[in-house]
Structure formats: C-alpha cells, structure tokens
Design a protein around this motif. Structure first.
Motif, mmCIF file in Angstrom:
data_model
loop_
_atom_site.group_PDB
_atom_site.id
_atom_site.type_symbol
_atom_site.label_atom_id
_atom_site.label_comp_id
_atom_site.label_asym_id
_atom_site.label_seq_id
_atom_site.Cartn_x
_atom_site.Cartn_y
_atom_site.Cartn_z
ATOM 1 N N PHE A 51 0.883 -1.235 -0.159
ATOM 2 C CA PHE A 51 -0.009 0.099 0.057
ATOM 3 C C PHE A 51 1.028 1.116 0.208
ATOM 4 N N ALA A 52 0.847 2.124 -0.945
ATOM 5 C CA ALA A 52 1.494 3.369 -0.957
ATOM 6 C C ALA A 52 2.982 2.883 -0.983
ATOM 7 N N GLU A 53 3.594 2.160 -1.470
ATOM 8 C CA GLU A 53 5.111 1.780 -1.710
ATOM 9 C C GLU A 53 5.516 0.946 -0.214
ATOM 10 N N ARG A 54 4.609 0.628 0.700
ATOM 11 C CA ARG A 54 4.910 0.190 1.680
ATOM 12 C C ARG A 54 4.485 -1.254 1.859
ATOM 13 N N TYR A 55 5.037 -2.115 2.641
ATOM 14 C CA TYR A 55 4.837 -3.436 2.628
ATOM 15 C C TYR A 55 4.425 -3.918 4.038
ATOM 16 N N PHE A 56 2.957 -4.364 3.993
ATOM 17 C CA PHE A 56 2.353 -4.690 5.370
ATOM 18 C C PHE A 56 1.791 -6.153 5.667
ATOM 19 N N VAL A 57 1.980 -6.667 6.843
ATOM 20 C CA VAL A 57 1.283 -7.897 6.946
ATOM 21 C C VAL A 57 0.015 -7.656 7.964
ATOM 22 N N LEU A 58 -0.986 -7.939 7.368
ATOM 23 C CA LEU A 58 -2.094 -7.652 8.114
ATOM 24 C C LEU A 58 -2.865 -8.847 8.819
ATOM 25 N N CYS A 59 -3.362 -8.581 9.925
ATOM 26 C CA CYS A 59 -4.124 -9.837 10.796
ATOM 27 C C CYS A 59 -4.931 -9.000 11.488
ATOM 28 N N PRO A 97 -14.688 2.242 16.047
ATOM 29 C CA PRO A 97 -15.135 1.211 15.664
ATOM 30 C C PRO A 97 -14.930 0.625 14.233
ATOM 31 N N TYR A 98 -14.593 1.366 13.422
ATOM 32 C CA TYR A 98 -14.367 1.037 12.002
ATOM 33 C C TYR A 98 -13.130 0.226 11.819
ATOM 34 N N TYR A 99 -12.164 0.454 12.677
ATOM 35 C CA TYR A 99 -11.050 -0.350 12.404
ATOM 36 C C TYR A 99 -11.054 -1.762 13.086
ATOM 37 N N LEU A 100 -11.946 -1.850 13.878
ATOM 38 C CA LEU A 100 -12.293 -3.139 14.599
ATOM 39 C C LEU A 100 -11.226 -4.042 14.795
ATOM 40 N N ASP A 101 -10.779 -4.993 14.535
ATOM 41 C CA ASP A 101 -9.918 -6.020 15.319
ATOM 42 C C ASP A 101 -8.553 -5.793 14.280
ATOM 43 N N LEU A 102 -8.099 -4.780 13.480
ATOM 44 C CA LEU A 102 -6.903 -4.868 12.918
ATOM 45 C C LEU A 102 -5.787 -4.617 13.464
ATOM 46 N N ALA A 103 -4.629 -5.345 12.899
ATOM 47 C CA ALA A 103 -3.337 -5.200 13.226
ATOM 48 C C ALA A 103 -2.216 -5.176 11.875
ATOM 49 N N ALA A 104 -1.237 -4.246 12.033
ATOM 50 C CA ALA A 104 -0.409 -4.211 10.954
ATOM 51 C C ALA A 104 0.969 -4.345 11.183
ATOM 52 N N PHE A 105 1.755 -5.031 10.499
ATOM 53 C CA PHE A 105 3.229 -5.006 10.655
ATOM 54 C C PHE A 105 3.909 -4.539 9.315
ATOM 55 N N ILE A 228 -16.078 -10.783 7.479
ATOM 56 C CA ILE A 228 -14.946 -10.180 6.772
ATOM 57 C C ILE A 228 -14.962 -8.646 7.230
ATOM 58 N N ILE A 229 -13.801 -7.940 7.597
ATOM 59 C CA ILE A 229 -13.538 -6.491 7.736
ATOM 60 C C ILE A 229 -13.541 -5.986 6.369
ATOM 61 N N LYS A 230 -14.374 -5.316 5.914
ATOM 62 C CA LYS A 230 -14.594 -4.512 4.818
ATOM 63 C C LYS A 230 -13.096 -4.103 4.259
ATOM 64 N N ALA A 231 -12.900 -4.049 3.116
ATOM 65 C CA ALA A 231 -11.560 -3.292 2.339
ATOM 66 C C ALA A 231 -11.568 -2.093 2.570
ATOM 67 N N GLY A 232 -12.807 -1.123 2.504
ATOM 68 C CA GLY A 232 -12.765 0.135 2.622
ATOM 69 C C GLY A 232 -12.336 0.707 4.085
ATOM 70 N N HIS A 233 -12.524 -0.091 5.051
ATOM 71 C CA HIS A 233 -12.212 0.122 6.094
ATOM 72 C C HIS A 233 -10.640 -0.031 6.581
ATOM 73 N N ILE A 234 -10.275 -1.121 5.789
ATOM 74 C CA ILE A 234 -8.533 -1.570 5.983
ATOM 75 C C ILE A 234 -7.777 -0.359 5.105
ATOM 76 N N TRP A 235 -8.489 0.107 3.996
ATOM 77 C CA TRP A 235 -7.753 0.992 3.352
ATOM 78 C C TRP A 235 -7.672 2.379 4.364
ATOM 79 N N ARG A 236 -8.594 2.725 4.777
ATOM 80 C CA ARG A 236 -8.432 4.005 5.818
ATOM 81 C C ARG A 236 -7.575 3.627 6.976
ATOM 82 N N PHE A 237 -7.618 2.500 7.515
ATOM 83 C CA PHE A 237 -6.622 2.268 8.496
ATOM 84 C C PHE A 237 -5.317 2.276 7.894
ATOM 85 N N LEU A 238 -4.930 1.682 6.885
ATOM 86 C CA LEU A 238 -3.584 1.986 6.334
ATOM 87 C C LEU A 238 -3.175 3.212 5.766
#
Length: 242
Positions: A51-59, A97-105, A228-238
């Motif tokens: 995402f935006a030239e960065r590499y993340f592992v999501l869980c 609440p939109y970020y819910l249960d996300l973590a990124a490395f 599924i945590i929707k992609a739009g919320h993941i996009w905003r988190f990233l």
C-alpha cells in the motif's frame, strides 16, 4: 462464467484460473519462539498488502493474544526460513469502531532487502464499489486452518503449509455495517480455526464486465460462513500509517 475473463488489478484473468489467482495473497501468520527446536508457532492466517509503496502484513488483534508482537514473522517458501518485520507495528484505535480488530506489521525493510518477498504482497489500489449483494457473483476466502498444517519441527525443522480455499456467496446483510458476511457454497469439511486473518476477494458485475477486488480480511468464521472486515475500512486504516 465459463469462457469469460475477469479484470483483476488491471490484468485480465481467464475464468479457469480465477479462483487460484484470488486465493494467492494469503500466508501463515507465524510467531518466532526462543526455543531450540520449536522455533515457530502458527497463529492463523495473514494477508500481505502493498500500500503506497509500503509492505504490510495484516491480521486481527485476537490472533496475537499471548504473543510478543515483535516476534511476528512470515515463513519462507521452503517452510524453514523465518522473516521478521522491521519491528514497526500498528494496532487499531479502540475508539474507532471502523478499525475493528486490525493489526499491521511493516515489512517494508525486509522486502527491500529480499526482493523475492515482494511478489507475495497484494498491491491494494482500489476497493470494491458499493453494490447490492446481487451484484456480487461470488467470493473466494482463503487461509491456513490450524488443524491442516504439517508441524514437523522436531523431525525435519519444517512446517508444511496447507492452504484451504472456500468459494462463498454474500449474505444480504451483516450484524455490523463494517463487516461483510459470506456463506460457503458447501459446509466446510475442516475446522475453520486458523482462518482468522485470511483473505477474501469478490467478483462483481461492474458496468457490463466482471471485475475482481480485494474484499477484506477474515475476522471470524464458522462451519458455513465468514465475517470479513471490509476493504474500505482496511484502506482507511492503512492510510493512517503512510
């Protein structure tokens, strides 16, 4: 859809190859242990995202209970080598609440050092357009259920990675607007424990053609459905991380 092709991240994919293509971008979420023999624990699945030239592992955060976040790793293709992150990690803001249960490395540093790692990361360029469930042709969920992994550290210093792919249909609504509910076409013949953190992709009819999109990350699963945590919320988190 037999005989048709689907646009996926700007590439035309034949229908016969589509399920495998959509299930490609998921991996084991591994934890490095300071142990001579049992060097690795598996704690479900993860989606590697560029995402935006960065590499993340999501869980999800719940996968990390009892784990040291700095020990989050990816297994090498050979099931032996461990690749750790650059030590940079991000967690959801509990007040949102939109970020819910996300973590990124952040795996940008190891990806720059090991170019072959980059091909394992899905380039997130767009999210699915809002549409009624009837416009979603089908979905593909993929992950690494815990009971199916071949844990052979003591005998071979090796972990055999076993991916399961589930074709799903969308449910009309979810109990939470931030989540997409997908129902498996057939009841699962395996325990879904370990599918958390797995990937979900959808095929939608858009302007007269079929297009595939990253739909989100598995947060819970059962014998016949996934949330599924929707992609739009993941996009905003990233976006908050870059």
């Amino acid at each position: 859809m037999i005989g048709t092709s689907v646009v996926f991240n700007g590439v035309l994919i034949p229908a016969s190859m589509l399920t495998a293509a959509l299930a490609r971008y998921v991996d084991n979420l591994s934890i490095w242990n300071d142990h001579e023999i049992y060097k690795v624990s598996l704690v479900g699945s993860t989606v590697p995202i560029k995402f935006a030239e960065r590499y993340f592992v999501l869980c999800t955060n719940h996968q990390l209970r009892g784990c040291q976040p700095e020990n989050v790793s990816l297994l090498g293709r050979d099931g032996k080598m461990l690749i750790t992150s650059a030590g940079v990690r991000h967690f959801n803001d509990d007040s949102n609440p939109y970020y819910l249960d996300l973590a990124a490395f952040d795996f940008t540093e190891p990806c720059e050092a090991r170019q072959e790692l980059k091909e394992r990361f899905f380039a997130l360029r767009e999210v699915p357009p809002d549409c009624p469930a009837t416009d979603i042709v089908f979905a593909v969920v993929a992950g690494f259920p815990s009971g199916k992994q071949r844990y052979e550290l003591e005998e071979k210093n090796h972990i055999g990675k076993v991916k399961r792919i589930v074709v799903c249909r969308p449910e009309p609504a979810s109990y939470d607007p931030a989540l997409l509910c997908l129902r498996a076409e057939e009841p699962l013949d395996f325990d879904p424990n370990g599918m958390s953190g797995g990937s979900a992709f959808v095929v939608q009819a858009v302007a007269g053609e079929f297009r595939a999109y990253f739909a989100g990350l598995v947060v819970t699963g059962g014998k016949d459905q996934f949330h599924i945590i929707k992609a739009g919320h993941i996009w905003r988190f990233l976006r908050t991380l870059v």
